[in-house]
Scaffold this motif. Structure first.
Motif, PDB file in Angstrom:
ATOM      1  N   UNK A   1       0.824  -1.205   0.000  1.00 40.52           N
ATOM      2  CA  UNK A   1       0.000   0.000   0.000  1.00 40.52           C
ATOM      3  C   UNK A   1       0.862   1.260   0.000  1.00 40.52           C
ATOM      4  N   UNK A   2       2.015   1.204   0.669  1.00 40.26           N
ATOM      5  CA  UNK A   2       2.918   2.357   0.704  1.00 40.26           C
ATOM      6  C   UNK A   2       3.427   2.688  -0.693  1.00 40.26           C
ATOM      7  N   UNK A   3       3.673   1.649  -1.492  1.00 41.94           N
ATOM      8  CA  UNK A   3       4.118   1.854  -2.872  1.00 41.94           C
ATOM      9  C   UNK A   3       3.052   2.612  -3.665  1.00 41.94           C
ATOM     10  N   UNK A   4       1.789   2.223  -3.508  1.00 43.20           N
ATOM     11  CA  UNK A   4       0.687   2.901  -4.200  1.00 43.20           C
ATOM     12  C   UNK A   4       0.533   4.344  -3.700  1.00 43.20           C
ATOM     13  N   UNK A   5       0.687   4.519  -2.393  1.00 44.05           N
ATOM     14  CA  UNK A   5       0.582   5.850  -1.804  1.00 44.05           C
ATOM     15  C   UNK A   5       1.664   6.783  -2.345  1.00 44.05           C
ATOM     16  N   UNK A   6       2.873   6.261  -2.467  1.00 43.37           N
ATOM     17  CA  UNK A   6       3.984   7.070  -2.996  1.00 43.37           C
ATOM     18  C   UNK A   6       3.762   7.430  -4.464  1.00 43.37           C
ATOM     19  N   UNK A   7       3.201   6.487  -5.227  1.00 44.43           N
ATOM     20  CA  UNK A   7       2.916   6.772  -6.636  1.00 44.43           C
ATOM     21  C   UNK A   7       1.921   7.916  -6.779  1.00 44.43           C
ATOM     22  N   UNK A   8       0.917   7.933  -5.907  1.00 45.37           N
ATOM     23  CA  UNK A   8      -0.061   9.024  -5.935  1.00 45.37           C
ATOM     24  C   UNK A   8       0.602  10.340  -5.533  1.00 45.37           C
ATOM     25  N   UNK A   9       1.452  10.274  -4.503  1.00 42.87           N
ATOM     26  CA  UNK A   9       2.123  11.483  -4.018  1.00 42.87           C
ATOM     27  C   UNK A   9       3.046  12.069  -5.086  1.00 42.87           C
ATOM     28  N   UNK A  10       3.642  11.205  -5.903  1.00 47.40           N
ATOM     29  CA  UNK A  10       4.554  11.681  -6.954  1.00 47.40           C
ATOM     30  C   UNK A  10       3.825  12.467  -8.054  1.00 47.40           C
ATOM     31  N   UNK A  11       2.521  12.314  -8.138  1.00 49.04           N
ATOM     32  CA  UNK A  11       1.739  13.045  -9.132  1.00 49.04           C
ATOM     33  C   UNK A  11       1.547  14.513  -8.751  1.00 49.04           C
ATOM     34  N   UNK A  12       1.815  14.825  -7.479  1.00 47.90           N
ATOM     35  CA  UNK A  12       1.626  16.197  -6.999  1.00 47.90           C
ATOM     36  C   UNK A  12       2.739  17.089  -7.557  1.00 47.90           C
ATOM     37  N   UNK A  13       2.381  18.060  -8.344  1.00 48.75           N
ATOM     38  CA  UNK A  13       3.369  18.931  -8.999  1.00 48.75           C
ATOM     39  C   UNK A  13       4.048  19.888  -8.026  1.00 48.75           C
ATOM     40  N   UNK A  14       3.515  20.040  -6.828  1.00 48.23           N
ATOM     41  CA  UNK A  14       4.100  20.971  -5.852  1.00 48.23           C
ATOM     42  C   UNK A  14       5.229  20.345  -5.037  1.00 48.23           C
ATOM     43  N   UNK A  15       5.534  19.075  -5.289  1.00 47.45           N
ATOM     44  CA  UNK A  15       6.589  18.401  -4.533  1.00 47.45           C
ATOM     45  C   UNK A  15       7.958  19.022  -4.820  1.00 47.45           C
ATOM     46  N   UNK A  16       8.771  19.116  -3.781  1.00 48.54           N
ATOM     47  CA  UNK A  16      10.145  19.591  -3.953  1.00 48.54           C
ATOM     48  C   UNK A  16      11.005  18.464  -4.528  1.00 48.54           C
ATOM     49  N   UNK A  17      12.187  18.810  -5.003  1.00 46.98           N
ATOM     50  CA  UNK A  17      13.102  17.815  -5.573  1.00 46.98           C
ATOM     51  C   UNK A  17      13.514  16.794  -4.508  1.00 46.98           C
ATOM     52  N   UNK A  18      13.680  17.243  -3.268  1.00 46.13           N
ATOM     53  CA  UNK A  18      14.063  16.347  -2.179  1.00 46.13           C
ATOM     54  C   UNK A  18      12.948  15.344  -1.877  1.00 46.13           C
TER      55      UNK A  18
END
Length: 381
Positions: free
Chosen positions: A101-118
């Motif tokens: 489930x964490x893998x799926x959660x991270x994939x969704x989070x990566x779609x957020x364009x406001x994420x920093x490079x870190x």
């Protein structure tokens, strides 16, 4: 075989050896008590901590939906659903399910364009780890850097202790001085008069201490694992071992820059390390045998081996040493570090090179120790 049994019993009855074994045993369980028993970290604590983190994430996701676009609201709803399922998995102690489930959660989070490079790098690295463990059909621990099950803890505390300079020096006191004591006590005269060949003498003098020391290591390791097992559970030998690469970035990577060493099963690390420790005992005893035949003084042997072990541990991180470090046999004393694929040793072949290097040197020292006593002549009356 009779000579080996005689030396074996003689070694076990030696008061000095008994005291040293008791001292090393005390150090092992002293470390066990103050590092583990006195620690507040337990598997249930880590699970509870992770549940609290997920509950906080759900609260934050639920309170920040007013200004979201349609896609962002959809992603938030999916994240809340996954976080809720992760809490259920943690409560049931289904760690593999939690990481799926964490893998799926991270994939969704990566779609957020406001994420920093870190943040992107952190999420990508965690997904790489999850994919690697799944690819190798291993099990997950709740926290890779806090592995508390019996077998994982044995690597983190027991094996790290055994390959420390202090314990290697202690092992050398057992396996490298018997032949020197043989000369100091003038036993070589009796062995010569009894027509016991230098070959049998040297082999018995190194094989008996190695056998007893390795049996002690196996016994203390078993007891160590049992104590950890009763405290935190034994769990599986199929966990990925968390081996810290203290020598900088790894030369060999598996996926997206992730070091390969993170995917080695715990059981494999334990077996390799114990067999490597047996090779180290052979190496120390062979070097000690050669020094014994040259000096005939146990304190000189201990001093020279101490210089090799302790001296190298102090000098190995100096900048000007790095260019020739791979050629020094003392660089290959710790298999836990060799399994991390340091780029300036032999990369992914470091372990194989270490085994070959130490074995060849051990055989060379052993044959020299067997040959040199033949040059000594004892006057017969």
């Amino acid at each position: 075989m009779k000579l080996y049994r005689f030396e074996f019993k003689k070694f076990c009855k030696n008061k000095r050896n008994v005291v040293l074994f008791l001292a090393l045993s005390f150090l092992v369980f002293f470390s066990f008590y103050f590092i583990v028993v006195k620690s507040f970290i337990t598997p249930s604590f880590l699970i509870t901590q992770q549940i609290n983190i997920k509950q906080q994430e759900i609260s934050e996701l639920q309170s920040g939906q007013s200004m979201d676009t349609l896609d962002q609201k959809k992603n938030r709803a999916q994240k809340i659903q996954i976080d809720t399922a992760q809490i259920t998995a943690l409560e049931a102690k289904k760690i593999n399910r939690y990481y799926q489930l964490e893998f799926k959660s991270n994939q969704i989070a990566l779609k957020d364009s406001s994420n920093s490079a870190q943040t992107i790098a952190q999420l990508t690295s965690e997904n790489d780890y999850i994919q690697l463990v799944q690819k190798r059909h291993l099990n997950f621990e709740i926290s890779p850097s806090n592995q508390l099950s019996a077998f994982s803890s044995f690597i983190s505390f027991g094996l790290v202790l055994f390959f420390s300079s202090l314990f290697l020096l202690g092992f050398s006191l057992f396996v490298s001085t018997e032949l020197a004591i043989h000369f100091e006590n003038k036993e070589n005269r009796y062995y010569s008069f009894a027509h016991i060949s230098p070959l049998k003498t040297v082999l018995s003098k190194i094989s008996a201490p190695i056998s007893v020391t390795f049996l002690w290591i196996l016994g203390i390791s078993t007891l160590f694992i049992i104590l950890f097992g009763f405290l935190y559970g034994f769990n599986s030998l199929n966990y990925p071992a968390y081996l810290m690469n203290q020598w900088g970035p790894s030369a060999e990577t598996d996926v997206s820059g992730l070091s390969q060493n993170i995917g080695i099963p715990v059981g494999q690390v334990i077996v390799i390390s114990l067999l490597y420790l047996l090779l180290l005992l052979f190496f120390l005893s062979s070097v000690g045998a050669l020094l014994s035949t040259l000096t005939h003084r146990s304190m000189v042997v201990v001093g020279m081996i101490a210089i090799l072990i302790v001296g190298w541990s102090l000098a190995m991180n100096l900048p000007y040493v790095q260019s020739f470090r791979r050629f020094i046999p003392m660089s290959y004393l710790n298999p836990l570090e060799l399994m991390c694929h340091p780029s300036y040793l032999a990369g992914k072949f470091s372990l194989i090179v270490g085994v070959s290097y130490l074995l060849l040197l051990s055989l060379g020292c052993l044959f020299s120790a067997i040959f040199l006593p033949k040059q000594h002549h004892i006057r017969r009356i």
